[in-house]
Structures are given as structure tokens and as C-alpha cells.
Write a protein that holds these residues in place. Structure first.
Motif, mmCIF file in Angstrom:
data_model
loop_
_atom_site.group_PDB
_atom_site.id
_atom_site.type_symbol
_atom_site.label_atom_id
_atom_site.label_comp_id
_atom_site.label_asym_id
_atom_site.label_seq_id
_atom_site.Cartn_x
_atom_site.Cartn_y
_atom_site.Cartn_z
ATOM 1 N N SER A 206 15.271 11.034 3.399
ATOM 2 C CA SER A 206 15.057 12.155 2.457
ATOM 3 C C SER A 206 15.919 11.809 1.122
ATOM 4 C CB SER A 206 15.681 13.612 3.219
ATOM 5 O OG SER A 206 14.542 13.823 3.919
ATOM 6 N N LEU A 207 15.278 11.247 0.173
ATOM 7 C CA LEU A 207 16.146 10.976 -0.902
ATOM 8 C C LEU A 207 16.587 11.928 -1.897
ATOM 9 C CD1 LEU A 207 13.874 7.908 -2.026
ATOM 10 C CD2 LEU A 207 15.596 7.858 -0.524
ATOM 11 N N VAL A 208 17.770 11.826 -1.902
ATOM 12 C CA VAL A 208 18.488 13.043 -2.754
ATOM 13 C C VAL A 208 19.602 12.250 -3.633
ATOM 14 C CG1 VAL A 208 18.090 14.927 -1.342
ATOM 15 C CG2 VAL A 208 20.287 13.611 -1.082
ATOM 16 N N PRO A 209 19.981 12.781 -4.631
ATOM 17 C CA PRO A 209 21.219 12.038 -5.553
ATOM 18 C C PRO A 209 22.284 11.984 -4.518
ATOM 19 C CG PRO A 209 20.044 14.009 -6.718
ATOM 20 C CD PRO A 209 19.509 14.060 -5.647
ATOM 21 N N ASP A 210 23.386 11.207 -5.221
ATOM 22 C CA ASP A 210 24.617 10.907 -4.442
ATOM 23 C C ASP A 210 25.429 12.046 -3.987
ATOM 24 O OD1 ASP A 210 23.763 8.181 -4.095
ATOM 25 O OD2 ASP A 210 24.582 7.574 -5.808
ATOM 26 N N THR A 211 25.655 12.861 -5.077
ATOM 27 C CA THR A 211 26.471 13.900 -4.938
ATOM 28 C C THR A 211 25.780 15.232 -5.242
ATOM 29 O OG1 THR A 211 27.416 13.979 -7.142
ATOM 30 C CG2 THR A 211 28.446 12.363 -5.707
ATOM 31 N N GLU A 212 26.404 16.247 -4.967
ATOM 32 C CA GLU A 212 25.914 17.894 -5.296
ATOM 33 C C GLU A 212 26.100 17.974 -6.807
ATOM 34 O OE1 GLU A 212 30.190 18.158 -3.696
ATOM 35 O OE2 GLU A 212 28.400 17.289 -2.922
ATOM 36 N N TRP A 213 27.017 17.208 -7.293
ATOM 37 C CA TRP A 213 27.181 17.160 -8.915
ATOM 38 C C TRP A 213 26.082 16.623 -9.655
ATOM 39 C CZ3 TRP A 213 29.982 20.824 -11.075
ATOM 40 C CH2 TRP A 213 31.092 21.533 -10.179
ATOM 41 N N SER A 214 25.215 15.733 -9.062
ATOM 42 C CA SER A 214 24.258 14.865 -9.664
ATOM 43 C C SER A 214 22.732 15.419 -9.406
ATOM 44 C CB SER A 214 24.277 13.742 -8.829
ATOM 45 O OG SER A 214 25.321 12.886 -9.051
ATOM 46 N N PHE A 215 22.085 15.278 -10.548
ATOM 47 C CA PHE A 215 20.692 15.694 -10.296
ATOM 48 C C PHE A 215 19.779 14.285 -10.833
ATOM 49 C CE2 PHE A 215 22.317 19.614 -10.752
ATOM 50 C CZ PHE A 215 21.831 20.481 -9.849
ATOM 51 N N GLY A 216 18.591 14.171 -9.865
ATOM 52 C CA GLY A 216 17.744 12.919 -10.119
ATOM 53 C C GLY A 216 16.668 13.092 -9.293
ATOM 54 N N TYR A 217 16.406 11.996 -8.588
ATOM 55 C CA TYR A 217 15.170 11.884 -7.758
ATOM 56 C C TYR A 217 15.422 12.588 -6.446
ATOM 57 C CZ TYR A 217 11.312 9.793 -5.337
ATOM 58 O OH TYR A 217 10.095 9.563 -4.504
ATOM 59 N N PHE A 218 14.158 13.358 -6.192
ATOM 60 C CA PHE A 218 14.289 13.959 -4.734
ATOM 61 C C PHE A 218 12.724 13.644 -4.239
ATOM 62 C CE2 PHE A 218 17.518 16.586 -6.980
ATOM 63 C CZ PHE A 218 18.031 17.090 -5.673
ATOM 64 N N GLY A 219 12.892 13.464 -2.863
ATOM 65 C CA GLY A 219 11.590 13.131 -2.107
ATOM 66 C C GLY A 219 11.753 12.756 -1.078
ATOM 67 N N VAL B 200 0.778 -1.239 0.135
ATOM 68 C CA VAL B 200 0.124 0.126 0.014
ATOM 69 C C VAL B 200 0.778 1.358 0.259
ATOM 70 C CG1 VAL B 200 -1.884 1.258 1.251
ATOM 71 C CG2 VAL B 200 -1.825 -1.266 1.087
ATOM 72 N N GLY B 201 0.771 2.071 -1.027
ATOM 73 C CA GLY B 201 1.525 3.221 -1.093
ATOM 74 C C GLY B 201 0.475 4.479 -1.279
ATOM 75 N N ALA B 202 1.181 5.602 -0.358
ATOM 76 C CA ALA B 202 0.404 6.756 -0.389
ATOM 77 C C ALA B 202 1.188 7.830 -0.890
ATOM 78 C CB ALA B 202 -0.317 7.092 0.800
ATOM 79 N N ARG B 203 0.826 8.933 -1.433
ATOM 80 C CA ARG B 203 1.687 10.209 -1.713
ATOM 81 C C ARG B 203 0.856 11.334 -1.564
ATOM 82 N NH1 ARG B 203 2.715 9.114 -7.400
ATOM 83 N NH2 ARG B 203 4.650 7.858 -6.495
ATOM 84 N N PHE C 242 2.839 0.694 5.600
ATOM 85 C CA PHE C 242 2.632 1.232 4.141
ATOM 86 C C PHE C 242 3.763 2.407 4.021
ATOM 87 C CE2 PHE C 242 0.236 4.154 6.727
ATOM 88 C CZ PHE C 242 0.273 5.499 6.234
ATOM 89 N N GLU C 243 3.683 2.514 2.743
ATOM 90 C CA GLU C 243 4.744 3.608 2.036
ATOM 91 C C GLU C 243 4.053 5.060 1.989
ATOM 92 O OE1 GLU C 243 8.334 3.723 -0.738
ATOM 93 O OE2 GLU C 243 6.446 3.844 -1.783
ATOM 94 N N LEU C 244 4.643 6.148 2.701
ATOM 95 C CA LEU C 244 4.028 7.485 2.119
ATOM 96 C C LEU C 244 5.382 8.324 1.455
ATOM 97 C CD1 LEU C 244 2.038 9.872 2.302
ATOM 98 C CD2 LEU C 244 2.722 10.022 4.557
ATOM 99 N N GLN C 245 5.099 8.768 0.447
ATOM 100 C CA GLN C 245 5.920 9.712 -0.271
ATOM 101 C C GLN C 245 5.273 11.055 -0.277
ATOM 102 O OE1 GLN C 245 6.517 8.608 -4.391
ATOM 103 N NE2 GLN C 245 7.217 6.375 -3.731
ATOM 104 N N ILE C 246 6.290 12.012 -0.028
ATOM 105 C CA ILE C 246 5.988 13.350 0.264
ATOM 106 C C ILE C 246 6.897 14.013 -0.740
ATOM 107 C CG2 ILE C 246 5.394 15.566 1.517
ATOM 108 C CD1 ILE C 246 5.091 13.791 4.188
ATOM 109 N N LYS C 247 6.412 14.671 -1.869
ATOM 110 C CA LYS C 247 7.003 15.532 -2.657
ATOM 111 C C LYS C 247 6.346 17.047 -2.983
ATOM 112 C CE LYS C 247 7.955 11.213 -5.293
ATOM 113 N NZ LYS C 247 7.687 10.524 -6.399
ATOM 114 N N THR C 248 7.299 17.839 -3.727
ATOM 115 C CA THR C 248 6.619 19.045 -4.264
ATOM 116 C C THR C 248 6.098 18.779 -5.557
ATOM 117 O OG1 THR C 248 8.610 19.389 -5.464
ATOM 118 C CG2 THR C 248 8.296 20.325 -3.016
ATOM 119 N N LEU C 249 5.323 19.711 -6.187
ATOM 120 C CA LEU C 249 4.865 19.533 -7.530
ATOM 121 C C LEU C 249 5.945 19.424 -8.644
ATOM 122 C CD1 LEU C 249 2.343 22.692 -7.576
ATOM 123 C CD2 LEU C 249 1.577 20.501 -7.849
ATOM 124 N N PHE C 250 7.053 20.055 -8.435
ATOM 125 C CA PHE C 250 8.189 19.732 -9.461
ATOM 126 C C PHE C 250 8.804 18.397 -9.153
ATOM 127 C CE2 PHE C 250 7.870 24.011 -9.790
ATOM 128 C CZ PHE C 250 7.591 24.558 -11.253
#
Length: 196
Positions: A103-116, A73-76, A140-148
Motif C-alpha cells: 500500500s503506497l503512501v507518502p513517507d509522513t502524514e505531512w506529505s501528500f503524493g502518490y497513493f495506491g 506486464v502491468g494491469a490496473r 505481473f504487476e497490478l495496481q488498484i486505485k480510486t478514481l482520484f
């Protein structure tokens, strides 16, 4: 075998997801800048694929998928601005018991990808009757994200992980990273503008 077991459980997961979505909407009522609240039961096909995954050494990743896979079960919750993520998280922690928070962020400050921001939360007691043979999972899993963050991750998942397609080339992966950088920048600009 695992597919049959999950198929038997799935109707209960659908009910649990609907109940969690109603509960989250109730708890978040009056919280500003909420774009959407949704919950779903993981589809049977996706569960079976995940249950049969191997780890990096080629061994089965899950010895008991029905109890180990935490996003059956996943919620967002999607908020407008970066500062809304913490405000929403505060409400969530008031009503649910987190088992894990990331808080999921890319591995380095030089990387861009999934945030949430992801939570694994205890399934609320009494939300669904568990006296049947197929109880709902404990979590259950809950993801919280911005619109972008939400828009980027949905499009990237569709383009980058479609089954049956060829892997992305290095140039295509750079294009995805470029769009992630733009979403990251847009989040910061709108955050600043919202505070003025």
C-alpha cells in the motif's frame, strides 16, 4: 542487446496483457464501482530505460532485467471509492497468488503524493503458451486505485517525469503536493457520502 531481447519477447507480452485484462474483467464481473480494468505490455523504450538504470551507488540496478523487472506486464483496476480498493483486492487474492503487496503512501502524514495499492502476482499458468524461445515473465504487476488516485498519478507522471524537461522547482513541487492533498480529501469526502 537487451533491447533486441525485449523486442523479441514483446509480442508475447502484448498477448499476455490482453489475456490478463480479459481474465480480470471476468473475475470482477458483478463487483460494484469498477470504473476501468486495463492491462498493457511495457513499451520497448520504457523497458530499455528501466533496464539501464543505476542504483544510488552508480551500479547497474538490474543484473538480469528480463527476469528482474516485474512490470513487463502491468494491469490496473480503478474503483470509485476507498472502500472499493479492499473489495477489489479480496477478489484479486481469490484468483491470483500474490508475491508482494504494497500500500503506497507518502513517507509522513505531512506529505501528500502518490497513493495506491500494488501487487506483484504470479503469472497464471496456461494463460500464454510458454513453449516458444521467449517465455513470458513469471510475474505481473497490478495496481488498484480510486478514481482520484488514478487521475492524480497520471497527471503527475506526465508533468513530473516527462523526459527532456527541466526538473520541477520547489514551488512547482508544492503545487503538485497541493493537488495530491485535494485528491486525498476528495477520496475521503466521496467515501463518506457513499456510505450515507
Amino acid at each position: 542487446m537487451i533491447e533486441d531481447q525485449y523486442r523479441a519477447r514483446h509480442p508475447r507480452l502484448v498477448k499476455a496483457a490482453a489475456a490478463i485484462e480479459r481474465q480480470l474483467r471476468e473475475y470482477l464481473e458483478g463487483t460494484p464501482h469498477i470504473d476501468r480494468v486495463s492491462a498493457r505490455a511495457k513499451s520497448i523504450d520504457r523497458f530499455v530505460v528501466k533496464a539501464n538504470k543505476n542504483d544510488e551507488n552508480g551500479f547497474a540496478k538490474y543484473s538480469d532485467p528480463l527476469s528482474q523487472i516485474q512490470d513487463q506486464v502491468g494491469a490496473r483496476i480503478v474503483g470509485f471509492y476507498l472502500s472499493d480498493i479492499e473489495a477489489i483486492s479480496t477478489v484479486v487474492k481469490r484468483y491470483y497468488r500474490p508475491i508482494e503487496t504494497k500500500s503506497l503512501v507518502p513517507d509522513t502524514e505531512w506529505s501528500f503524493g502518490y497513493f495506491g495499492k500494488h501487487f506483484i502476482l504470479l503469472m497464471p499458468t496456461g494463460l500464454v503458451d510458454n513453449r516458444d524461445e521467449e517465455p513470458t515473465p513469471e510475474f505481473f504487476e497490478l495496481q488498484i486505485k480510486t478514481l482520484f488516485q488514478h487521475a492524480w498519478s497520471e497527471a503527475e507522471h506526465d508533468v513530473g517525469y516527462k523526459p527532456g524537461t527541466n526538473p520541477l522547482t520547489s514551488d512547482e513541487q508544492r503545487q503538485l503536493a497541493f493537488t495530491a492533498a485535494q485528491a486525498w480529501g476528495a477520496d475521503r469526502i466521496f467515501e463518506e457520502l457513499s456510505k450515507r
